[in-house]
Design an enzyme around this catalytic site. Structure first.
Site, mmCIF file in Angstrom:
data_model
loop_
_atom_site.group_PDB
_atom_site.id
_atom_site.type_symbol
_atom_site.label_atom_id
_atom_site.label_comp_id
_atom_site.label_asym_id
_atom_site.label_seq_id
_atom_site.Cartn_x
_atom_site.Cartn_y
_atom_site.Cartn_z
ATOM 1 N N GLU A 157 -15.923 -87.077 22.615
ATOM 2 C CA GLU A 157 -16.792 -87.803 23.529
ATOM 3 C C GLU A 157 -16.455 -89.299 23.484
ATOM 4 O OE1 GLU A 157 -20.574 -85.621 24.541
ATOM 5 O OE2 GLU A 157 -21.013 -86.691 22.716
ATOM 6 N N GLY B 231 -22.787 -91.242 29.594
ATOM 7 C CA GLY B 231 -23.885 -91.790 30.383
ATOM 8 C C GLY B 231 -23.482 -92.916 31.312
ATOM 9 N N HIS C 153 -23.237 -87.378 16.890
ATOM 10 C CA HIS C 153 -23.241 -87.893 18.268
ATOM 11 C C HIS C 153 -23.183 -89.424 18.210
ATOM 12 C CE1 HIS C 153 -24.458 -88.849 22.335
ATOM 13 N NE2 HIS C 153 -24.209 -87.605 22.660
ATOM 14 N N ASN D 85 -27.040 -81.147 26.293
ATOM 15 C CA ASN D 85 -27.729 -82.027 25.349
ATOM 16 C C ASN D 85 -28.818 -82.774 26.126
ATOM 17 O OD1 ASN D 85 -28.539 -83.959 23.506
ATOM 18 N ND2 ASN D 85 -26.641 -85.153 23.614
ATOM 19 N N GLU E 243 -24.548 -91.660 19.846
ATOM 20 C CA GLU E 243 -25.837 -92.371 19.935
ATOM 21 C C GLU E 243 -26.493 -92.437 18.556
ATOM 22 O OE1 GLU E 243 -27.559 -90.116 23.150
ATOM 23 O OE2 GLU E 243 -26.180 -91.079 24.559
ATOM 24 N N LYS F 41 -31.065 -84.679 25.017
ATOM 25 C CA LYS F 41 -31.436 -85.962 24.389
ATOM 26 C C LYS F 41 -32.964 -86.076 24.266
ATOM 27 C CE LYS F 41 -27.252 -87.903 26.324
ATOM 28 N NZ LYS F 41 -26.389 -89.052 26.344
ATOM 29 N N SER G 194 -19.979 -87.925 30.907
ATOM 30 C CA SER G 194 -20.135 -87.929 32.374
ATOM 31 C C SER G 194 -19.534 -86.698 33.048
ATOM 32 C CB SER G 194 -19.567 -89.222 32.966
ATOM 33 O OG SER G 194 -20.304 -90.342 32.478
HETATM 34 C C1 PEP Z 1 -23.719 -86.656 25.728
HETATM 35 O O1 PEP Z 1 -24.812 -87.119 25.538
HETATM 36 O O2 PEP Z 1 -23.180 -86.031 24.827
HETATM 37 C C2 PEP Z 1 -23.075 -86.888 27.011
HETATM 38 C C3 PEP Z 1 -21.828 -86.509 27.146
HETATM 39 O O3 PEP Z 1 -23.819 -87.488 27.987
HETATM 40 P P1 PEP Z 1 -23.427 -87.621 29.550
HETATM 41 O O4 PEP Z 1 -22.978 -86.260 30.012
HETATM 42 O O5 PEP Z 1 -24.683 -88.053 30.220
HETATM 43 O O6 PEP Z 1 -22.336 -88.624 29.646
#
Ligand code: PEP
Length: 260
Positions: A167, A173, A95, A9, A97, A11, A213
């Site tokens: 998630e 992040g 997601h 992803n 976000e 973003k 992460s």
């Molecule tokens: C994500 O944006 O779905 C995500 C898991 O980000 P990160 O791997 O940076 O934590």
């Protein structure tokens, strides 16, 4: 038999030139994908270019969001059919976000899930609890509510076409991933719910990805858990070598035997 799936992803990162370079680096490093699938979700502006780069490769193209209608007066929106026309078949929905920043509700996300299914795409339904919810012991309550609402009205025959992504918001992040045991516990819970909503057989086939992460250093342990069927990768997918290492780790540890 659940083939591991690793989704990058990207973003809201990357100029067109950067997206082309990243996609080329990943494509050239993954000419063969035994026992693992990989999908890249670039920003909308780079979808066509990345799609051309991936065209003759085993890597799939995906998108980070879509509208729930095929067309209409929705300024600034992108429909599932527009994405499918570009070859972006795997579409991230819900997601955290977008839930947080854009106010996306479970009900809206459910409409999007059903729209993507109706147009022949693969929805990736994202669920996950906040740090506070985990602290208060509300992890299962939260993900159950998101899963039930996200799959409302989806027929049992369509459930196998959905990918789930757990998630935890506190892990996205932040550099702090869920431990393999924490993730596997929630994955098992989600699979149990799918079993209840559809059937045990369907639940055994549904892939539940972990996101939060994921890095080359922790991918091996996370993806070695039988309940973890792949990864949704944000930050580490913006570097070709990191993403390639995660994909290779999930192929090696995931193998083709999950769900046996
Ligand atoms: C994500 O944006 O779905 C995500 C898991 O980000 P990160 O791997 O940076 O934590």
């Amino acid at each position: 038999m659940r083939t591991p799936l690793v989704i990058g992803n990207w973003k809201m990162y990357g100029t067109l030139a950067e997206a082309r370079a990243l996609a080329t680096g990943i494509r050239d490093g993954l000419t063969q994908l035994p026992h693992v699938e990989a999908v890249l979700c670039p920003p909308f502006t780079a979808l066509a270019a990345v799609g051309e780069i991936l065209a003759k490769s085993p890597i799939g193209l995906g998108a980070q969001n879509c509208h729930d209608e095929a067309a209409g007066p929705h300024t600034g929106e992108i429909s599932p059919t527009m994405l499918l026309e570009l070859g972006a078949r795997t579409i991230l929905l819900g997601h955290s976000e977008r839930r947080r920043e854009m106010g996306e509700t479970d009900e809206l996300i459910n409409r999007k899930v059903r729209a993507v299914l109706a147009h022949g795409g693969t929805p990736v339904l994202c669920v996950g609890e906040t740090e506070d919810e985990r602290r208060q012991g509300l992890t299962f309550t939260t993900v159950e509510g998101q899963l039930r609402a996200g799959l409302a009205g989806v027929g049992a025959e369509d459930v196998p076409r959905i990918v789930l992504a757990y998630e935890p918001i506190w892990a996205i992040g932040t550099g702090v991933n869920a431990t393999p045991a924490q993730a596997a516990e929630v994955h098992g819970y989600l699979r149990g719910l799918v079993s209840e909503l559809a059937s045990k057989e369907v639940a055994q086939g549904v892939r539940v990805l972990y996101g939060g992460s994921v890095k080359p250093e922790n991918a091996h342990a996370l993806l070695g858990q039988p309940e973890i069927d792949g990864a949704l990768v944000g930050g580490a997918s913006l570097n070709a070598q990191s993403f390639l290492a995660i994909v290779r780790n999930s192929a090696r540890t995931g193998g083709a035997a999950k769900g046996d």
